[in-house]
Design a protein around this motif. Structure first.
Motif, PDB file in Angstrom:
ATOM      1  N   LEU A   1       4.268  12.334 -10.725  1.00  0.00           N
ATOM      2  CA  LEU A   1       2.953  12.677 -11.264  1.00  0.00           C
ATOM      3  C   LEU A   1       2.995  12.892 -12.769  1.00  0.00           C
ATOM      4  CD1 LEU A   1       1.068  15.076  -8.790  1.00  0.00           C
ATOM      5  CD2 LEU A   1       0.306  12.902  -9.734  1.00  0.00           C
ATOM      6  N   GLN A   2       4.036  13.578 -13.239  1.00  0.00           N
ATOM      7  CA  GLN A   2       4.149  13.818 -14.678  1.00  0.00           C
ATOM      8  C   GLN A   2       4.198  12.498 -15.438  1.00  0.00           C
ATOM      9  OE1 GLN A   2       4.340  16.949 -16.437  1.00  0.00           O
ATOM     10  NE2 GLN A   2       3.934  15.492 -18.090  1.00  0.00           N
ATOM     11  N   LEU A   3       4.948  11.558 -14.914  1.00  0.00           N
ATOM     12  CA  LEU A   3       5.044  10.233 -15.531  1.00  0.00           C
ATOM     13  C   LEU A   3       3.679   9.552 -15.555  1.00  0.00           C
ATOM     14  CD1 LEU A   3       6.568   7.733 -16.603  1.00  0.00           C
ATOM     15  CD2 LEU A   3       7.058   7.148 -14.217  1.00  0.00           C
ATOM     16  N   LEU A   4       2.963   9.637 -14.445  1.00  0.00           N
ATOM     17  CA  LEU A   4       1.666   8.962 -14.357  1.00  0.00           C
ATOM     18  C   LEU A   4       0.683   9.519 -15.386  1.00  0.00           C
ATOM     19  CD1 LEU A   4      -0.270   7.012 -12.962  1.00  0.00           C
ATOM     20  CD2 LEU A   4      -0.740   8.779 -11.265  1.00  0.00           C
ATOM     21  N   PHE A   5       0.622  10.828 -15.533  1.00  0.00           N
ATOM     22  CA  PHE A   5      -0.328  11.405 -16.478  1.00  0.00           C
ATOM     23  C   PHE A   5       0.123  11.169 -17.920  1.00  0.00           C
ATOM     24  CE2 PHE A   5      -1.921  13.736 -12.815  1.00  0.00           C
ATOM     25  CZ  PHE A   5      -3.282  13.684 -13.045  1.00  0.00           C
ATOM     26  N   THR A   6       1.418  11.074 -18.136  1.00  0.00           N
ATOM     27  CA  THR A   6       1.893  10.732 -19.484  1.00  0.00           C
ATOM     28  C   THR A   6       1.439   9.335 -19.867  1.00  0.00           C
ATOM     29  OG1 THR A   6       3.840  12.157 -19.188  1.00  0.00           O
ATOM     30  CG2 THR A   6       3.930  10.500 -20.933  1.00  0.00           C
ATOM     31  N   VAL A   7       1.555   8.411 -18.916  1.00  0.00           N
ATOM     32  CA  VAL A   7       1.154   7.028 -19.193  1.00  0.00           C
ATOM     33  C   VAL A   7      -0.361   6.929 -19.368  1.00  0.00           C
ATOM     34  CG1 VAL A   7       1.060   4.696 -18.232  1.00  0.00           C
ATOM     35  CG2 VAL A   7       3.148   6.054 -18.026  1.00  0.00           C
TER      36      VAL A   7
ATOM     37  N   CYS B   1       1.755   3.304  -8.654  1.00  0.00           N
ATOM     38  CA  CYS B   1       0.643   4.065  -8.078  1.00  0.00           C
ATOM     39  C   CYS B   1       0.498   3.774  -6.586  1.00  0.00           C
ATOM     40  CB  CYS B   1      -0.653   3.736  -8.812  1.00  0.00           C
ATOM     41  SG  CYS B   1      -0.700   4.322 -10.527  1.00  0.00           S
ATOM     42  N   ARG B   2       0.728   2.548  -6.182  1.00  0.00           N
ATOM     43  CA  ARG B   2       0.644   2.226  -4.750  1.00  0.00           C
ATOM     44  C   ARG B   2       1.729   2.951  -3.961  1.00  0.00           C
ATOM     45  NH1 ARG B   2      -0.486  -4.317  -5.097  1.00  0.00           N
ATOM     46  NH2 ARG B   2      -2.743  -4.184  -5.425  1.00  0.00           N
ATOM     47  N   CYS B   3       2.928   2.960  -4.508  1.00  0.00           N
ATOM     48  CA  CYS B   3       4.002   3.669  -3.817  1.00  0.00           C
ATOM     49  C   CYS B   3       3.743   5.173  -3.774  1.00  0.00           C
ATOM     50  CB  CYS B   3       5.343   3.385  -4.506  1.00  0.00           C
ATOM     51  SG  CYS B   3       5.881   1.663  -4.383  1.00  0.00           S
TER      52      CYS B   3
ATOM     53  N   CYS C   1       5.196  10.764  -4.764  1.00  0.00           N
ATOM     54  CA  CYS C   1       4.038  11.042  -5.622  1.00  0.00           C
ATOM     55  C   CYS C   1       4.297  12.265  -6.490  1.00  0.00           C
ATOM     56  CB  CYS C   1       2.791  11.232  -4.759  1.00  0.00           C
ATOM     57  SG  CYS C   1       1.325  11.748  -5.673  1.00  0.00           S
ATOM     58  N   GLU C   2       4.818  13.328  -5.884  1.00  0.00           N
ATOM     59  CA  GLU C   2       5.028  14.563  -6.624  1.00  0.00           C
ATOM     60  C   GLU C   2       6.061  14.382  -7.732  1.00  0.00           C
ATOM     61  OE1 GLU C   2       5.844  19.288  -5.645  1.00  0.00           O
ATOM     62  OE2 GLU C   2       6.170  17.746  -4.120  1.00  0.00           O
ATOM     63  N   SER C   3       7.072  13.593  -7.450  1.00  0.00           N
ATOM     64  CA  SER C   3       8.131  13.400  -8.442  1.00  0.00           C
ATOM     65  C   SER C   3       7.701  12.522  -9.609  1.00  0.00           C
ATOM     66  CB  SER C   3       9.369  12.799  -7.770  1.00  0.00           C
ATOM     67  OG  SER C   3       9.054  11.524  -7.215  1.00  0.00           O
TER      68      SER C   3
ATOM     69  N   SER D   1      10.384   3.341 -10.401  1.00  0.00           N
ATOM     70  CA  SER D   1      10.224   4.610 -11.113  1.00  0.00           C
ATOM     71  C   SER D   1      11.045   4.631 -12.395  1.00  0.00           C
ATOM     72  CB  SER D   1      10.620   5.757 -10.189  1.00  0.00           C
ATOM     73  OG  SER D   1      10.526   6.996 -10.854  1.00  0.00           O
ATOM     74  N   LYS D   2      12.280   4.117 -12.322  1.00  0.00           N
ATOM     75  CA  LYS D   2      13.134   4.087 -13.518  1.00  0.00           C
ATOM     76  C   LYS D   2      12.595   3.115 -14.550  1.00  0.00           C
ATOM     77  CE  LYS D   2      17.378   5.383 -11.026  1.00  0.00           C
ATOM     78  NZ  LYS D   2      18.741   4.968 -10.650  1.00  0.00           N
TER      79      LYS D   2
END
Length: 1376
Positions: free
Chosen positions: A971-977, A957-959, A967-969, A933-934
């Motif tokens: 999600l913001q990162l995923l949509f930014t990417v 994404c697998r984790c 996942c909740e922590s 995550s970091k």
């Protein structure tokens, strides 16, 4: 001598006493039905004796005639034996009478006395008529009785006793009709005095013959049918009974479809027997003279007439070819059935009418021109407006190709037209086009192999040969050598049929060396190997043939992309015939056919059984051979060259073929030989392909792999795996597909060795980067499927993988400079290793999750099985009632539910511990997830290494899929990417992961729905495609609700990429099948959203046309009419008005829909000023007029008048406002020029004089010196104003409910627009130019002007600029 016999109108007319006593009639008939059986026996015995023992002419005797008449009159009530004897006696006497006619003609020459001859002729004529009359009457009586009996059988089917025909009537009928036909074919001219027979005699026979033609059962009897055809032919042709026969034939053709072929037989036999086609020509011309409009109404008659013409052209091609000109005008008729028939006629004529080689040069040239004209008509009809006719033309061309009636020069033109028809909008036309191309390939005149390279090489050689034979021949001549039709012609213009055959045979003889695969370069090197085929003319003909063949091959090759599109068609016939054509193309080695055939594999998943069977049959015919080794080689090569999607389809097909036995055990043995390198020349790639096919076959029979487990380990993971790294991945797949029994054997024999090999695959570095991830994926899956405790081995693998990364880091750090940076170290050394480590960790975590779920399911199955066994044992030992009572008590106490809850709790805890960990213990995967995550948030590092970003985001994404809190922590990162990542690979992978997350945690992803739809607007093609796939999967499987962003998916219908557009269309097609068609509810919202988007008009029209086309129910269409009309009221943008009206015009209107449209007029009347809006409503009106009944049609016409009226009024109002605005602007410009004159106090009395005459306009200029006079004028005007205002108010009250209904009437709209604009402009004009009038006068003037202006508009008068204003403008400009 007996009186003459005259044919009566009906049988009973023979009992009437003639007035002149000059005809034979029944004087003493006997009522046979009232006789006793003995008397009846006596009667017919006497008749039989007289007819057999007395002379033939005894039938003229009054006594014999009366008795025969009595028996014939009651023939249906006679016993079978009496019927048979009577018929036989009459028939035999007539058969003996006929040969005597010739003897009469011979005796005429020998007899000197004419009186006995005349008597004999009269007796023969009389006897012939009587026998013929009685025989035909018996036939008609018996047939009517048989028809009545058949009807009673149908009506009384349930009864036990049925009327049974106890004598064999059919043979008797055929013999009697044949005898009558023979009587017409002999020379009867002496009996009747001329070649024209007695009118009554002939009409009686012909009338009853045609009546028998209306009976389908008689026409099924070959003997009876043949006799009837002879009778009709002789009557019409020999005895010139043309007019009546033609009328009867036309009646038969129009009314009885079963008689069409038999009538054509009769007409053709008449022409053949008597060499006279008068009857055929008369019928053809009668059909040609018929009004083409008559066939539009009589569709059945048109169909029958068309069939008759085709049958006649087939039997009499020469007669038809000379008279076909009278039928050609029917090509312009509206009946497509007649056009279809004429196309068939032309096809028959081209194939059969011009094969005669006799005749002089002019006749042959005429035949050639006629044939060419027919071919041109057939080519032209390929573009007919009717799909049925276009389809029929293509079928005719296929028939001509089979008959070898298409010349080489015309061949390519036909091929080009048929290839173009592959894109026809009608499925039946596409089917016919595909069949035509298949036929053209089968019967092509160019050879069995049509590779372009082979033709080019051979053509180049013969061109050089031709240049050698003609040294002075220009090089350009070779390209101009073929004539317009490509045929070699002789000097007379006739197509030389022999020459092309010679050239083609010569070409076929030269093809074996030039048409073998992959020998194009060898051909070019064989310059001296061209065989000498003869003289220059033959060489020219061969060159022309080769050029035509090359053109045909290129045309077929160019159609391959269209065939690929047809394989995705919704029509099963398109898919099936496209597959058949591709198979034929492969057989003839058309370029690109084999690559296209690979694309049929995904069609194996089609839900249409016929399509799957076509794919399976094609697969068998292409890849399954009699030789097992060849079959194995074909299959493994196919597996090697297939992509992931094709391999899945190939696995499905192989699985099915193994189950059916199409892939035999000998083929399986051959595949093992390839895998084990037992066949010479086997490569590592072929070994891998063979093992891949064996894995596919193992899905159907798992025993296939069990016998070679050791070979899989030794070869799959041995030295050959280093030569072909993908072999190790395939071996891992084979291990997963072992049966449970074989897995246990493997663990006992080679378990530790196998796991060490798999561990080295995952943690080692010998696999290439592009193969490692797929191989590690399969290896980890194999461990979790076979190992008894996979989590233990997985932890070891993670630790070793981690050590390979950070141990090397420490060594590098020790050797680096004192200020070495970790990021630099990763950059230079460990980016690839870190990517591998993150992949391994995340994939093990995913497999651990799957393993936990499988363990839970296994425990549930064991528990269910145990409970079932315990219940059965209790049922056998105890009372079943007590057992049920115990079960109910346990259910009430919740004991069973507590067990399930405990399992669920354990499962949740185990899943949570994968990433998050628990009870303070260290968790390697959890620590890796935190690190991951970091790392994903360190954009500076990831931007330098895009490949690291791809692997880290995939692992993240697998984790996230495993743990909800993680996942909740993130999600913001995923949509930014997914929105900002520069790499489209990263965005594409993340888009796919969003779909998995939405399935796993729908509540977490629900707030991010808009962001998921936003991926449909991504610049990357792969991202948009994956977004369409993900959203389609989620919505169609009810895992995501259709929100207000569905318009984004609708826009994808018009995506520039065809694949994305097809996927979007498929989504809406499948969505329309769900429930009551959700598209119906979504359509108004989609329309509103698309109207606000910056979308091309053409794209909008295409999207709405597709969406509305998916709505089929009339009720939904009617409701949409009301919904779309209501949207007009809340919209002010003209663009949206146009789009809404266009969408309305696409709807399928019913009577209710039209009425709703008329009732909603108030909601859209304000939009009728726009031309496009009005045009769309007019198209709706035109649609409604086509199906409307008279009452509705009157309403539609009234609605049309109202629509046109409002459109004109709105246009006038707009033009009024526009003219007023232009006038104000001009006045301002002129006033700016008048200001200097005011400073000089120039008088303007002349303007006021004009004003008094013409009326003061809004732009009036008032001079200060004339203020008092103007005030007095205004006072007089204001005194008249109240009355005008009252009249205006009364007029406005007469407007029907415009204000009460809440809608804006055209009058109030005019007052609010035109008058308001004029008032405001007048006021602003006075203020801007400081005209000094009193406040009261100014207010009165504004009120008067506004009311007068609105009054003018209300009366429909167009506002005009006064002539005084124009004159003032001119004078002002002249002064300045």
């Amino acid at each position: 001598m007996a009186p003459p016999f005259v044919f009566p109108q009906i049988l009973r007319a023979l009992e009437e006493d003639p007035e002149d006593n000059h005809r034979l009639f029944a004087q003493n008939p006997v009522d046979v039905t009232s006789l006793r059986p003995s008397d009846l026996l006596t009667l017919y015995s006497g008749v039989s004796f007289d007819l057999s023992d007395r002379e033939l002419f005894c039938i003229e005797d009054q006594d014999v005639f009366d008795r025969v008449y009595s028996l014939v009159r009651s023939f249906y009530s006679l016993p079978p034996s009496c019927k048979c004897n009577l018929v036989e006696s009459l028939r035999s006497n007539l058969s003996v009478l006929l040969p005597n006619v010739d003897s009469i003609s011979r005796s005429v020459q020998d007899q000197e006395d004419e009186v006995p001859i005349i008597d004999r002729i009269t007796s023969h004529r009389n006897a012939l008529k009587i026998y013929t009359f009685f025989l035909i009457t018996i036939i008609m009586t018996e047939e009517s009785h048989v028809s009545f009996v058949d009807s009673t059988k149908v009506a009384g089917r349930g009864r036990k006793k049925l009327v049974v025909q106890s004598w064999n009537w059919e043979p008797q009928r055929g013999r009697m009709l044949n005898l009558i036909a023979n009587s017409l074919e002999i020379n009867l001219s002496l009996l009747f005095g001329s070649s024209e027979l007695d009118e009554n005699y002939l009409s009686f026979i012909v009338k009853n013959s045609f009546s028998l033609f209306e009976n389908a059962a008689i026409l099924k009897d070959p003997e009876a049918k043949d006799a009837l055809c002879r009778i009709i032919g002789a009557s019409a042709t020999k005895y010139r009974y043309i007019v009546q026969s033609c009328a009867s034939v036309m009646h038969l053709i129009h009314k009885y479809d079963f008689a069409v072929v038999h009538v054509a037989d009769a007409v053709a036999r008449a022409e053949t027997k008597y060499s006279d086609g008068t009857l055929a020509v008369t019928i053809i011309r009668d059909i040609g003279r018929t009004d083409p409009k008559a066939y539009v109404k009589d569709t059945v008659g048109a169909d029958n007439v068309g069939r008759f013409l085709v049958e006649l052209a087939d039997r009499l091609p020469k007669v038809m070819s000379t008279n076909v000109g009278v039928l050609v005008p029917h090509f312009g008729g509206e009946s497509y059935k007649i056009r279809n028939a004429l196309v068939g006629v032309l096809g028959k004529l081209v194939a059969k009418a011009f094969n005669d080689v006799e005749g002089d040069v002019s006749s042959r040239s005429l035949r050639l021109r006629t044939k060419q004209a027919m071919l041109e008509i057939l080519l032209e009809r390929c573009r007919d407006v009717s799909a049925y006719t276009r389809s029929r033309v293509l079928q005719v061309w296929a028939e001509l190709c089979e008959e070898h009636s298409v010349s080489i020069g015309l061949w390519n033109e036909v091929a080009s037209i048929s290839a173009g028809r592959l894109e026809d909008k009608s499925a039946i036309v596409r089917k016919s086009a595909l069949n035509l191309l298949i036929t053209m390939l089968q019967h092509n005149p160019f050879g069995p192999q049509l590779r372009i390279a082979s033709f080019e090489a051979t053509l180049e050689q013969y061109k050089r040969k031709l240049n050698e034979l003609e040294p002075n021949r220009p090089t350009e001549d070779s390209s101009k050598e073929p004539t317009s039709d490509g045929d070699s012609c002789n000097g007379d213009g006739e197509i030389d049929d022999l020459q092309p055959e010679v050239t083609i045979n010569t070409h076929l003889d030269s093809l074996p060396d030039s048409c073998q695969p992959d020998n194009g370069e060898d051909i070019r090197e064989k310059d001296a190997s061209v065989p000498d085929i003869g003289n220059v003319e033959q060489t020219k003909a061969l060159v022309a043939s080769l050029e035509a063949g090359l053109s045909f091959s290129k045309s077929m090759s160019a159609s391959m992309p269209i065939l690929v599109q047809l394989m995705a068609s919704s029509s099963a016939s398109d898919v099936e015939n496209a597959i058949l054509l591709l198979m034929r193309c492969k057989q003839f080695q058309i370029d690109g056919a084999e690559a296209c055939l690979r694309k049929i594999l995904p069609l194996a998943f089609s839900q249409d059984k016929s399509i799957y069977e076509a794919v399976e049959n094609a697969f068998i015919s292409i890849y399954i051979r009699k030789n097992p080794v060849e079959t194995a080689k074909q299959l493994l090569n196919l597996a090697i060259d297939s992509n992931i999607g094709d391999q899945a389809a190939l696995e499905f097909i192989v699985n099915a073929l193994v189950s059916k036995g199409e892939i035999s055990s000998s083929t399986t043995s051959a595949l093992w030989d390839f895998f084990c390198f037992n066949i010479n020349g086997t490569t590592a790639e072929q070994s891998r392909g063979a093992l891949s096919v064996l894995c596919m076959a193992a899905m159907s029979s798992s025993r296939i792999l069990g016998s070679h487990i050791q070979d899989i380990i030794d070869i799959g993971f041995g030295r050959w795996a280093k030569v072909e790294p993908l072999l190790a991945r395939t071996a891992c797949t084979a291990i997963q597909r072992l049966s449970e029994e074989d897995k246990k054997k493997l663990l006992l024999s080679s378990g530790s060795r196998l796991f060490s090999i798999l561990e080295s695959l995952i943690t080692g570095n010998w696999l290439p980067e592009n193969i490692f991830y797929a191989t590690a994926d399969k290896a980890i899956s194999a461990i979790y499927m076979i190992h008894p405790t996979p989590e233990a081995l997985a932890s070891t693998i993670i630790k070793k993988s981690l050590s390979t990364v950070f141990d090397v880091v420490e060594q590098d750090q020790a050797q680096s400079d004192s200020d070495g940076n970790t990021v630099d170290c990763l950059t230079t050394v460990h980016v690839a290793k870190l990517s591998r480590f993150l992949f391994v960790v995340s994939h093990i975590a995913m497999n651990q999750l799957v393993y936990i779920e499988s363990c839970i399911q296994k425990i549930r199955r064991q528990k269910t099985k145990k409970d079932k066994a315990a219940a059965e044992s209790q049922n056998t030992e105890e009372n079943p009632g007590a057992t049920q009572e115990n079960n109910s008590i346990n259910a009430e106490l919740g004991l069973a539910a507590s067990d399930d809850a405990l399992l669920d709790t354990l499962a949740e805890r185990a899943e949570r511990e994968i990433v998050s960990g628990g009870s303070g213990e260290k968790n390697l995967i959890g620590d890796s997830a935190t690190f991951l995550s970091k790392l994903c948030r360190n954009f500076s590092v990831l931007q330098k290494h895009p490949e690291l970003q791809a692997s880290t985001m995939l692992a993240l994404c697998r984790c996230m899929i495993i743990d909800a809190s993680f996942c909740e922590s993130n999600l913001q990162l995923l949509f930014t990417v997914v929105e900002n990542a520069p790499s489209e690979v990263v965005r594409s992978n993340c888009t796919l992961s969003l779909g998995d997350l939405a399935v796993r945690f729908p509540n977490l992803l629900e707030p991010w729905t808009e962001n998921m739809y936003a991926r449909l607007r991504d610049a990357s093609i792969s991202v948009r495609k994956n977004a369409v796939l993900v959203l389609s999967h989620l919505i169609l499987n009810d895992m995501m609700k259709v929100k207000g962003h569905i318009n984004e998916m609708a826009i994808c219908i018009e995506d520039d990429v065809e694949r994305i557009s097809s996927l979007a269309k498929l989504f809406f097609h499948e969505l329309s099948k769900k429930g009551s068609n959700p598209i119906y509810n979504l359509l108004p919202d989609i329309l509103g959203q698309l109207s606000n988007r910056n979308l091309k008009r053409e794209s909008f029209c295409n999207v709405m046309q597709f969406l509305i086309g998916s709505i089929k129910k009339d009720k939904q269409m009617e409701a949409l009419v009301e919904k779309l009309c209501n949207r007009f009221s809340g919209v002010t943008d003209t663009k949206q008005w146009e789009y809404i009206s266009y969408s309305l015009s696409l709807l399928t209107f019913t009577e209710k829909g039209i009425k709703k449209l008329i009732e909603s007029f108030k909601s859209y009347e304000h939009a009728l000023a726009e031309d496009l809006v009005t045009e769309n409503f007019r198209s709706i009106i035109n649609k409604g007029k086509k199906f409307a009944k008279p009452e509705l049609k009157a309403c539609i016409e009234e609605f049309e008048e109202k629509l046109n009226k409002f459109h004109m009024e709105k246009k006038e109002q707009e033009e009024t406002a526009r003219n007023a605005q232009v006038h104000i602007e001009k006045t301002k410009n002129m006033e700016s020029l008048v200001v200097p004159s005011k400073v000089k106090d120039e008088p303007v009395e002349e303007y006021d004089d004009d004003d008094e005459e013409e009326g003061v306009s809004d732009s009036e200029i008032v001079d200060p010196s004339m203020e008092e006079q103007g005030a007095s004028l205004k006072a007089s005007d204001s005194e008249e104003e109240p009355s005008n205002a009252e009249e205006e108010l009364s007029d406005s009250e007469e407007v029907p409910d415009s204000e009460q209904s809440g809608t804006t009437s055209p009058y109030s709209l005019n007052q609010n627009t035109s008058a308001g604009i004029l008032k405001l402009s007048y006021t602003s004009f006075k203020q801007s130019h400081t005209i000094f009038v009193s406040g009261e006068e100014e207010e009165e003037e504004e009120e008067g002007e506004g009311e007068s202006e609105s009054s003018n508009v209300k009366r429909g008068n167009r506002t005009k600029l006064s002539s005084s204003s124009v004159r003032r403008s001119l004078r002002s400009s002249s002064r300045t």
